[in-house]
Design an enzyme around this catalytic site. Structure first.
Site, PDB file in Angstrom:
ATOM      1  CD  GLU A  63      -4.592   5.008  -0.895  1.00 32.56           C
ATOM      2  OE1 GLU A  63      -5.320   4.139  -1.405  1.00 32.56           O
ATOM      3  OE2 GLU A  63      -4.170   6.001  -1.529  1.00 32.56           O
ATOM      4  CD  GLU A 103      -9.315   3.905  -0.995  1.00 31.99           C
ATOM      5  OE1 GLU A 103      -8.789   4.047  -2.130  1.00 31.99           O
ATOM      6  OE2 GLU A 103      -9.192   4.752  -0.091  1.00 31.99           O
TER       7      GLU A 103
END
Length: 439
Positions: A166, A350
């Site tokens: 991320e 995710e």
């Protein structure tokens, strides 16, 4: 739940994800201080000033935790290695850290679980932060050295590896919004971090190629942005939000360019020579990972750049206050393949939600999570039907854990953790998945 393993293509991988600082217990095994420890020790940054010193004590309980992964019939375990555990001062190898990840890897393989490593999930060693952290161009080389140290030890047994989890959170959330460590609100620091995190990614990929490793990827968190109304101004601000959050990182890695609407605000603050780094940033990868949770409605806010604000949406929300919008996952899978990656395999690395998850009579019912997973699996099915080369779906998270600035309040796990006793209790969603993913 509607779907079973049989509804997905042969070889499609189901997995579950965690991260090192959130579960391991950073007070063990010779791990060094991180900027998250420093951030949490500063009043008002983290709920109850909580940190990851104990977390879920996965450091001592990993064997039982791997039994949980295997018990739910997951193919893959996406875990992260801690830079500050492997190199407590950011530069010097800690043998205890390497030994831990060696044991963890073997525990996965002994249970038939594919190890899927992420090299950085936000636990920057404090001595690196003292040298400027992600603002300092040298971090790309320091990160490559760390990559070499840990992957020289366990890389031969990895199913897949991605360097950085991320990058938007590493750069924008942490340097512009100040919500995550190091807690800055500085546009110049942001511009440098936005670039250096991708440069570090590229150098790590090159380092691992040099070690002979394959199945290397890039992982991006993506958040769908819709205009809050029908005005041209709202549409422009939603496009800018999309540029900052999504297109900057995908564009840097897969197109060798940054979106012009974002450069309009950041270019004056970019590091010298940034245009020459795309050859490294764009070092080819073997797959692309998408982390997806929600969408945002965006409206103009006036004032300084970027001049937008989030508006509360009408949809059902998770405990985090995030709208549940499965359509966004479908949108990203199709758009990413169409505009950035082509035939490159995609993995949803995710996806999940936080819910209250209270134990009653020894059981935890979490119907909202079950409905959330089912709805997002429907989006996977839609994308697959349109030919998107989707190869896997990983849930966040295996267990309740340290949820960064939210401390231990938000529960994303398929397994409940009592943070007093550290007892693990599988939730209804865990049991449902174990049944649906069985062969």
């Amino acid at each position: 739940m509607t779907y079973t393993r049989a509804d997905f293509p042969e070889g499609f991988d189901f997995g579950v994800a965690t991260s090192s600082y959130q579960i391991e217990g950073h007070g063990f095994g010779g791990a060094g201080p991180t900027h998250w420890d420093d951030f949490a020790a500063t009043p008002s940054n983290v709920k109850n000033a909580e940190n990851g010193r104990l977390a879920c004590d996965h450091y001592h309980r990993f064997e039982a935790d791997m039994d949980l992964v295997a018990g739910a019939n997951f193919d893959c375990y996406r875990f992260s290695t801690s830079w500050a555990r492997v190199m407590p001062d950011g530069f010097t190898v800690n043998p205890e850290g390497l030994d831990f990840y060696d044991r963890l890897t073997d525990a996965m393989l002994a249970r038939g679980i594919k190890p899927c490593a992420t090299l950085y999930h936000w636990e920057l060693p404090s001595p690196i932060a003292d040298r400027g952290g992600w603002r300092n161009r040298d971090i790309a080389d320091w990160f490559a050295d760390y990559t070499h140290a840990i992957m020289s030890r366990i890389g031969d047994r990895m199913h897949s590896v991605a360097p950085i989890n991320e990058p938007w959170c590493v750069a924008w959330l942490s340097h512009f919004e100040g919500y995550h460590a190091p807690g800055l609100r500085d546009i110049r620091a942001t511009a440098r971090a936005m670039h250096h995190v991708l440069l570090a990614h590229g150098k790590a990929i090159q380092t691992m190629r040099g070690l002979g490793l394959s199945n290397l990827g890039a992982v991006f968190n993506l958040e769908w942005a819709d205009p809050a109304d029908d005005s041209l101004e709202a549409a422009e601000k939603a496009a800018l939000y999309d540029g900052i959050y999504n297109r900057w990182f995908l564009g840097g890695v897969f197109k060798g360019e940054y979106p012009q609407n974002v450069l309009g605000g950041l270019e004056p603050y970019m590091p010298d020579g940034w245009q020459d780094d795309f050859g490294t940033i764009g070092t080819p990868v073997d797959w692309c990972g998408l982390n997806y949770y929600t969408r945002k409605l965006i409206a103009p806010s006036g004032g300084a750049w970027p001049g937008f604000k989030e508006v509360e949406g009408p949809l059902e929300k998770t405990l985090m206050g995030w709208e549940i919008y499965p359509e966004g996952l479908y949108n990203f899978l199709t758009r990413t393949a169409r505009e950035y990656t082509g035939t490159l395999p995609l993995i949803v690395t995710e996806n999940g939600l936080a819910s209250p998850d209270v134990i009653e009579n020894g059981a935890i019912e979490d119907p909202q999570r079950l409905a959330y997973i089912d709805a997002h699996m429907h989006s996977l099915q839609r994308a697959l039907a349109e030919g998107v080369p989707l190869r896997g779906y990983y849930l966040w998270s295996l267990m309740d854990n340290y949820e960064w600035a939210c401390g231990y309040e938000q529960r994303f796990g398929l397994v409940h953790v009592d943070f007093e006793t550290l007892e693990r209790t599988p939730k209804a969603s865990y049991h449902a998945l174990a049944k649906r993913l069985g062969r």
